[in-house]
Design a protein around this motif. Structure first.
Motif, PDB file in Angstrom:
ATOM      1  N   GLY A   5      28.852 139.320  78.872  1.00  0.00           N
ATOM      2  CA  GLY A   5      30.080 139.520  78.103  1.00  0.00           C
ATOM      3  C   GLY A   5      31.290 138.900  78.761  1.00  0.00           C
ATOM      4  O   GLY A   5      32.148 138.309  78.097  1.00  0.00           O
ATOM      5  N   MET A   6      31.369 139.000  80.085  1.00  0.00           N
ATOM      6  CA  MET A   6      32.510 138.434  80.811  1.00  0.00           C
ATOM      7  C   MET A   6      32.530 136.913  80.735  1.00  0.00           C
ATOM      8  O   MET A   6      33.600 136.305  80.643  1.00  0.00           O
ATOM      9  N   LEU A   7      31.352 136.295  80.759  1.00  0.00           N
ATOM     10  CA  LEU A   7      31.295 134.833  80.604  1.00  0.00           C
ATOM     11  C   LEU A   7      31.779 134.411  79.216  1.00  0.00           C
ATOM     12  O   LEU A   7      32.519 133.435  79.071  1.00  0.00           O
ATOM     13  N   ILE A   8      31.371 135.168  78.197  1.00  0.00           N
ATOM     14  CA  ILE A   8      31.831 134.868  76.832  1.00  0.00           C
ATOM     15  C   ILE A   8      33.337 135.095  76.732  1.00  0.00           C
ATOM     16  O   ILE A   8      34.065 134.299  76.137  1.00  0.00           O
ATOM     17  N   GLY A   9      33.814 136.186  77.354  1.00  0.00           N
ATOM     18  CA  GLY A   9      35.249 136.468  77.366  1.00  0.00           C
ATOM     19  C   GLY A   9      36.038 135.376  78.072  1.00  0.00           C
ATOM     20  O   GLY A   9      37.137 135.001  77.638  1.00  0.00           O
ATOM     21  N   LEU A  10      35.474 134.841  79.158  1.00  0.00           N
ATOM     22  CA  LEU A  10      36.115 133.741  79.882  1.00  0.00           C
ATOM     23  C   LEU A  10      36.220 132.504  79.001  1.00  0.00           C
ATOM     24  O   LEU A  10      37.258 131.830  78.964  1.00  0.00           O
ATOM     25  N   MET A  11      35.139 132.205  78.274  1.00  0.00           N
ATOM     26  CA  MET A  11      35.147 131.063  77.350  1.00  0.00           C
ATOM     27  C   MET A  11      36.185 131.267  76.250  1.00  0.00           C
ATOM     28  O   MET A  11      36.931 130.347  75.888  1.00  0.00           O
ATOM     29  N   PHE A  12      36.233 132.480  75.707  1.00  0.00           N
ATOM     30  CA  PHE A  12      37.189 132.823  74.654  1.00  0.00           C
ATOM     31  C   PHE A  12      38.616 132.645  75.152  1.00  0.00           C
ATOM     32  O   PHE A  12      39.462 132.011  74.508  1.00  0.00           O
ATOM     33  N   GLY A  13      38.901 133.187  76.343  1.00  0.00           N
ATOM     34  CA  GLY A  13      40.238 133.074  76.907  1.00  0.00           C
ATOM     35  C   GLY A  13      40.615 131.645  77.232  1.00  0.00           C
ATOM     36  O   GLY A  13      41.747 131.209  76.976  1.00  0.00           O
ATOM     37  N   GLY A  14      39.661 130.899  77.796  1.00  0.00           N
ATOM     38  CA  GLY A  14      39.918 129.493  78.114  1.00  0.00           C
ATOM     39  C   GLY A  14      40.209 128.680  76.871  1.00  0.00           C
ATOM     40  O   GLY A  14      41.121 127.833  76.856  1.00  0.00           O
ATOM     41  N   PHE A  15      39.462 128.942  75.803  1.00  0.00           N
ATOM     42  CA  PHE A  15      39.705 128.253  74.535  1.00  0.00           C
ATOM     43  C   PHE A  15      41.088 128.591  73.998  1.00  0.00           C
ATOM     44  O   PHE A  15      41.787 127.724  73.462  1.00  0.00           O
ATOM     45  N   SER A  16      41.498 129.850  74.147  1.00  0.00           N
ATOM     46  CA  SER A  16      42.821 130.270  73.678  1.00  0.00           C
ATOM     47  C   SER A  16      43.925 129.482  74.373  1.00  0.00           C
ATOM     48  O   SER A  16      44.901 129.054  73.735  1.00  0.00           O
ATOM     49  N   ILE A  17      43.769 129.257  75.681  1.00  0.00           N
ATOM     50  CA  ILE A  17      44.758 128.470  76.425  1.00  0.00           C
ATOM     51  C   ILE A  17      44.799 127.036  75.899  1.00  0.00           C
ATOM     52  O   ILE A  17      45.875 126.490  75.612  1.00  0.00           O
ATOM     53  N   ILE A  18      43.624 126.426  75.768  1.00  0.00           N
ATOM     54  CA  ILE A  18      43.547 125.036  75.294  1.00  0.00           C
ATOM     55  C   ILE A  18      44.139 124.907  73.895  1.00  0.00           C
ATOM     56  O   ILE A  18      44.896 123.976  73.597  1.00  0.00           O
ATOM     57  N   GLN A  19      43.784 125.845  73.029  1.00  0.00           N
ATOM     58  CA  GLN A  19      44.279 125.817  71.649  1.00  0.00           C
ATOM     59  C   GLN A  19      45.809 125.889  71.599  1.00  0.00           C
ATOM     60  O   GLN A  19      46.455 125.188  70.812  1.00  0.00           O
ATOM     61  N   ASN A  20      46.394 126.735  72.466  1.00  0.00           N
ATOM     62  CA  ASN A  20      47.848 126.878  72.467  1.00  0.00           C
ATOM     63  C   ASN A  20      48.565 125.703  73.126  1.00  0.00           C
ATOM     64  O   ASN A  20      49.749 125.481  72.878  1.00  0.00           O
ATOM     65  N   ILE A  21      47.858 124.964  73.972  1.00  0.00           N
ATOM     66  CA  ILE A  21      48.421 123.724  74.528  1.00  0.00           C
ATOM     67  C   ILE A  21      48.359 122.607  73.492  1.00  0.00           C
ATOM     68  O   ILE A  21      49.321 121.859  73.299  1.00  0.00           O
TER      69      ILE A  21
END
Length: 200
Positions: A62-78
């Motif tokens: 779950g934490m790996l998926i959460g990390l991917m989700f959070g990382g994507f959120s950063i990229i998307q907002n950039i």
């Protein structure tokens, strides 16, 4: 040899789950299907794959998926900035709450001693969903309430009320949707697992 083979199969399965559910998070975000417009609020379901992964395969997955989700959120907002992107490019807002989701959802699911599996899944999903909503908005409040007030053209007091108003409204609605989807998906996966065990 048999033990090693089982470990290898488990790791392969877990990596597959991480890849599949992370991809679902990203697809939901890219397509816009991760947001549901309701009459009183716009809610997200992008965190639900994190909860499902944690309950099915454990907190590390779950934490790996959460990390991917959070990382994507950063990229998307950039890549596609909006009024609140200044907050979401900060890992403390985008990543930290998302890697806490699997911890709260998994351990609430595991530690609550209720025989009914669906209720336990639902409790885990509700707590995980609230972790996402409250966690993200609390970090925005702690780190950026001044800037939030400026971009929204509000006083600090009104900005505070707005942030926690969203946490209250969205938190409840997202928890309800999260519970319904998670119970359905995890229940179906558990049923398949039981049938496979019988066949073996």
């Amino acid at each position: 040899m048999e033990r090693g083979s089982r470990l290898s199969q488990t790791r392969t399965r877990q990596l597959t789950v991480v890849g599949m559910l992370s991809a679902i998070c990203i697809i939901l975000g890219v397509t816009g299907y991760g947001f549901i417009q309701l009459p009183i609020a716009k809610i997200t379901i992008m965190h639900i794959p994190v909860i499902i992964g944690a309950i099915i395969e454990g907190p590390k997955v779950g934490m790996l998926i959460g990390l991917m989700f959070g990382g994507f959120s950063i990229i998307q907002n950039i890549m596609a900035p909006n009024l609140l992107s200044f907050a979401f490019i900060n890992p403390l807002v985008s990543i930290l709450p998302r890697i806490l989701i699997p911890l709260t959802s998994y351990y609430s699911y595991k530690l609550i001693k209720i025989k009914n599996e669906s209720i336990r899944i639902g409790i885990g999903a509700a707590i995980g969903s609230l972790t996402n909503t409250v966690g993200v908005l609390t970090m925005i409040y702690i780190l950026y309430v001044d800037k939030y007030a400026t971009v929204k053209n509000l006083t600090i007091d009104k900005a505070t009320k707005a942030i926690f108003g969203v946490a209250y409204t969205n938190g409840i609605l997202e928890a309800i949707v999260g519970v319904l989807i998670t119970i359905s998906v995890v229940g179906a996966v558990n049923k398949i697992k039981k049938e496979k065990r019988k066949d073996n």
